[in-house]
Design a protein around this motif. Sequence first.
Motif, PDB file in Angstrom:
ATOM      1  N   ALA A   1      45.591  35.633  20.705  1.00  0.00           N
ATOM      2  CA  ALA A   1      46.469  36.486  21.518  1.00  0.00           C
ATOM      3  C   ALA A   1      45.951  37.920  21.530  1.00  0.00           C
ATOM      4  O   ALA A   1      45.892  38.568  22.587  1.00  0.00           O
ATOM      5  N   ALA A   2      45.549  38.406  20.356  1.00  0.00           N
ATOM      6  CA  ALA A   2      45.041  39.779  20.285  1.00  0.00           C
ATOM      7  C   ALA A   2      43.785  39.907  21.126  1.00  0.00           C
ATOM      8  O   ALA A   2      43.576  40.905  21.824  1.00  0.00           O
ATOM      9  N   ASN A   3      42.967  38.862  21.095  1.00  0.00           N
ATOM     10  CA  ASN A   3      41.727  38.899  21.881  1.00  0.00           C
ATOM     11  C   ASN A   3      42.029  38.875  23.380  1.00  0.00           C
ATOM     12  O   ASN A   3      41.395  39.591  24.160  1.00  0.00           O
ATOM     13  N   GLU A   4      43.008  38.065  23.799  1.00  0.00           N
ATOM     14  CA  GLU A   4      43.332  38.036  25.234  1.00  0.00           C
ATOM     15  C   GLU A   4      43.768  39.420  25.714  1.00  0.00           C
ATOM     16  O   GLU A   4      43.366  39.883  26.778  1.00  0.00           O
ATOM     17  N   VAL A   5      44.581  40.083  24.901  1.00  0.00           N
ATOM     18  CA  VAL A   5      45.026  41.437  25.283  1.00  0.00           C
ATOM     19  C   VAL A   5      43.838  42.403  25.253  1.00  0.00           C
ATOM     20  O   VAL A   5      43.635  43.197  26.176  1.00  0.00           O
TER      21      VAL A   5
ATOM     22  N   LYS B   1      43.533  44.566  13.374  1.00  0.00           N
ATOM     23  CA  LYS B   1      44.834  45.142  13.030  1.00  0.00           C
ATOM     24  C   LYS B   1      45.948  44.097  13.235  1.00  0.00           C
ATOM     25  O   LYS B   1      46.853  43.973  12.406  1.00  0.00           O
ATOM     26  N   CYS B   2      45.856  43.370  14.333  1.00  0.00           N
ATOM     27  CA  CYS B   2      46.886  42.344  14.587  1.00  0.00           C
ATOM     28  C   CYS B   2      46.842  41.271  13.514  1.00  0.00           C
ATOM     29  O   CYS B   2      47.893  40.798  13.057  1.00  0.00           O
ATOM     30  N   LEU B   3      45.641  40.889  13.085  1.00  0.00           N
ATOM     31  CA  LEU B   3      45.529  39.855  12.053  1.00  0.00           C
ATOM     32  C   LEU B   3      46.161  40.315  10.741  1.00  0.00           C
ATOM     33  O   LEU B   3      46.691  39.515   9.982  1.00  0.00           O
TER      34      LEU B   3
ATOM     35  N   GLU C   1      52.683  41.900  22.026  1.00  0.00           N
ATOM     36  CA  GLU C   1      53.463  43.149  22.021  1.00  0.00           C
ATOM     37  C   GLU C   1      52.823  44.168  21.092  1.00  0.00           C
ATOM     38  O   GLU C   1      52.659  45.329  21.442  1.00  0.00           O
ATOM     39  N   LEU C   2      52.444  43.717  19.894  1.00  0.00           N
ATOM     40  CA  LEU C   2      51.834  44.643  18.937  1.00  0.00           C
ATOM     41  C   LEU C   2      50.513  45.200  19.477  1.00  0.00           C
ATOM     42  O   LEU C   2      50.248  46.411  19.385  1.00  0.00           O
TER      43      LEU C   2
END
Length: 386
Positions: free
Chosen positions: A328-332, A353-355, A378-379
């Motif tokens: 998800a973080a990568n898609e964003v 950071k998300c991880l 969101e984050l």
Amino acid sequence: MDSPKKIALLGSTGSIGTQALEVISAHPDKFQVEVLTAHSNHTLLLEQARKYKPNAVVLVNDAHYKNLSDELWNMGIKTYSGEEALAQVVEMDDIDLVVTALVGFAGLKPTMSAIAAGKNIALANKETLVVAGDLVTKAASAKGVNIYPVDSEHSAIFQCLAGEFHNKIEKIYLTASGGPFRGFSSEQLGKVTREQALKHPNWEMGAKITIDSASMMNKGLEVIEAKWLFGLKAEQIDVIVHPQSIIHSIVQFEDGSMKAQMGLPDMKLPIQYAMAYPDRIHSAFPRFNFMDYPNLTFEQPDPKTFRNLQLAFDSLHKGGNAPCILNAANEVAVALFLQDKIGFLGMSDLIEKCLTDVQFIEKPSLEDYFTTDQATRELAQELASK
Ligand code: NDP
Ligand code: MG
């Protein structure tokens, strides 16, 4: 002669989708289009529907749905819009094979519902296995559903395993081209532009996977994809950089013997193999000439510089919902990079950071994956806007 396989092609307007249609056009006796779907590209979807006359089409984004549906209903083609329709249309009785050529987390729901309906899957949408490989493979084996890989490396492994499914795999080597920035230092990576990142040396692909290839995240996602497809442990999967993209991947068996699958880099071949399995069918694709490639070379990957690869390995080892957070973080991050809102290295910062910050769940349910995906997006957006 067998009747043609009826295909639901999710993401028909994309790079894999349009190539799958080329394969279908070349073999009208073997394949028939039953369903076509796109997100927003209504013009191409309409054109494809006129040509292939499917039973149903889905345009996920309803902005241009009316024009499309007016014309297609007149032709007797059912049309639907919205995410739910995507998950429902794959359950149609007549479908023999669902080709998941859509990009990103959006593939999870329709893939799960296709499996629940007992449909075999030709899987290009690697993100689905990265996010929820445990649940997807469990559901597939409970239903007796086969998942045929479309990704070229996984297709290579799958092809090497033909006749060997009872033999133990010692390890696999996934080959990586290294992308446009192979050999770059972190300092050089800090200065690369969106345009440079979008130019892949060997493959023409959609924007998201092209950026993933440049950052080596694609290989990281593929390591996780391989774990689930072939039931391997993290230690059994290695990455080797092979800039010519001729050897598509390698299996090593218990006796030390290695089998590799090779050929020119053309996605139509693995697409066709997944669609026609267990048969090999004729193709007119260009053939390999050894004298054009007198040297096939190999290098170690550099996960210190290409941090996304390391982050993917870390997530794989951590397990639980960590790969879902990574994805998800990568898609964003990729979307923000494509909008010139963050730099190339900023993508790894955001993912890292998300991880660390998104809540870890050791044994996630399907619902947990949806919640994790949402919370991570969101984050990531919030972090990027600071
Ligand atoms: P593209 O971006 O070219 O195409 C994506 C397709 O998915 C389009 O049809 C698009 O519709 C549709 N789509 C996009 N977002 C959504 C959504 N939220 N819901 C439903 N449909 C959506 O991607 P690729 O063809 O390059 O890649 C597709 C998948 O295959 C990815 O998972 C990728 O990792 C994998 N893959 C791709 C390879 C390649 O060579 N391209 C190689 C190996 C794997 P629209 O056109 O309307 O936006
Ligand atoms: Mg690949």
